[in-house]
Design an enzyme around this catalytic site. Sequence first.
Site, PDB file in Angstrom:
ATOM      1  N   SER A  29     -24.191   1.184   5.516  1.00  0.00           N
ATOM      2  CA  SER A  29     -22.876   0.867   4.946  1.00  0.00           C
ATOM      3  C   SER A  29     -22.960  -0.002   3.696  1.00  0.00           C
ATOM      4  O   SER A  29     -22.060   0.034   2.856  1.00  0.00           O
ATOM      5  CB  SER A  29     -22.007   0.157   5.988  1.00  0.00           C
ATOM      6  OG  SER A  29     -22.664  -1.009   6.479  1.00  0.00           O
ATOM      7  N   GLY A  66     -23.121   2.627   9.471  1.00  0.00           N
ATOM      8  CA  GLY A  66     -23.585   2.619  10.849  1.00  0.00           C
ATOM      9  C   GLY A  66     -24.987   3.152  11.046  1.00  0.00           C
ATOM     10  O   GLY A  66     -25.493   3.154  12.167  1.00  0.00           O
ATOM     11  N   ASN A  94     -28.861  -2.588  10.710  1.00  0.00           N
ATOM     12  CA  ASN A  94     -28.161  -2.271  11.956  1.00  0.00           C
ATOM     13  C   ASN A  94     -29.094  -2.342  13.163  1.00  0.00           C
ATOM     14  O   ASN A  94     -28.659  -2.679  14.267  1.00  0.00           O
ATOM     15  CB  ASN A  94     -27.507  -0.892  11.867  1.00  0.00           C
ATOM     16  CG  ASN A  94     -26.287  -0.893  10.958  1.00  0.00           C
ATOM     17  OD1 ASN A  94     -25.481  -1.819  10.986  1.00  0.00           O
ATOM     18  ND2 ASN A  94     -26.156   0.126  10.127  1.00  0.00           N
ATOM     19  N   ASP A 177     -14.889  -9.138   7.381  1.00  0.00           N
ATOM     20  CA  ASP A 177     -15.860  -9.116   8.475  1.00  0.00           C
ATOM     21  C   ASP A 177     -17.046 -10.049   8.232  1.00  0.00           C
ATOM     22  O   ASP A 177     -17.860 -10.286   9.126  1.00  0.00           O
ATOM     23  CB  ASP A 177     -16.346  -7.694   8.751  1.00  0.00           C
ATOM     24  CG  ASP A 177     -17.031  -7.040   7.548  1.00  0.00           C
ATOM     25  OD1 ASP A 177     -17.373  -7.762   6.578  1.00  0.00           O
ATOM     26  OD2 ASP A 177     -17.221  -5.818   7.577  1.00  0.00           O
ATOM     27  N   HIS A 180     -19.904  -7.185   4.998  1.00  0.00           N
ATOM     28  CA  HIS A 180     -19.933  -6.230   3.892  1.00  0.00           C
ATOM     29  C   HIS A 180     -19.402  -6.845   2.598  1.00  0.00           C
ATOM     30  O   HIS A 180     -18.287  -7.391   2.590  1.00  0.00           O
ATOM     31  CB  HIS A 180     -19.113  -4.982   4.245  1.00  0.00           C
ATOM     32  CG  HIS A 180     -19.661  -4.234   5.423  1.00  0.00           C
ATOM     33  ND1 HIS A 180     -19.199  -4.426   6.705  1.00  0.00           N
ATOM     34  CD2 HIS A 180     -20.651  -3.307   5.499  1.00  0.00           C
ATOM     35  CE1 HIS A 180     -19.861  -3.645   7.530  1.00  0.00           C
ATOM     36  NE2 HIS A 180     -20.756  -2.958   6.827  1.00  0.00           N
TER      37      HIS A 180
END
Length: 201
Positions: A29, A66, A94, A177, A180
């Site tokens: 991402s 993801g 991730n 969040d 990002h």
Amino acid sequence: MVVKSILFIVVLCAFQTDKPTSLLFFGDSLTAGYGLSPEEAFPALIEKELNKKERVARVTNAGLSGETSAGGLARIDWVLREPIDIFVLELGANDGLRGLPLDQTRKNLQGILDKVKNKNPKAKLVIAGMMVPPNMGQQYSKEFSKIYPDLAKKNNAILIPFLLEDVGGNEKLNQADGIHPNVEGHRIIARNLTAIFLKLI
């Protein structure tokens, strides 16, 4: 007259084969530009910066939100359908956030690099280093961060020590969040990395 015609053909062929350098950004991402438009993500910004004076680079953003290292290894063959000159690997974050086994992450990333080298032996490799939050444990975090310089050394690749340099952890440069980067965060990443690709092209 014949000599002039031959010279013209030689010059024309040389011009036609002078194609822009092809860069493939392969990641998750962060590369995809989660929450932003494709034009706002750092790969597109780098392409714009490299081509300010003339078109010397063509960037493909193969980021997928993801994505894990295992997912990247399964996907890489499809992405490598077109020849590339520079391959940028940005994966593993991730895996770290999920606390996946580090030996498996290392193996998957090496597998991706092996496939790239097999398909494009002359391609230059760039590896973007990542870090994981300290709540994963000091030992895990330390071993995770070692994966990237080790892979860069083993594969004769250019290492970006930390992709989110000057951006990670700064609330003003990240989305709600806290993970990002926002538009300005991507601009800083692009600014930090452009010099590397200017030297490679």
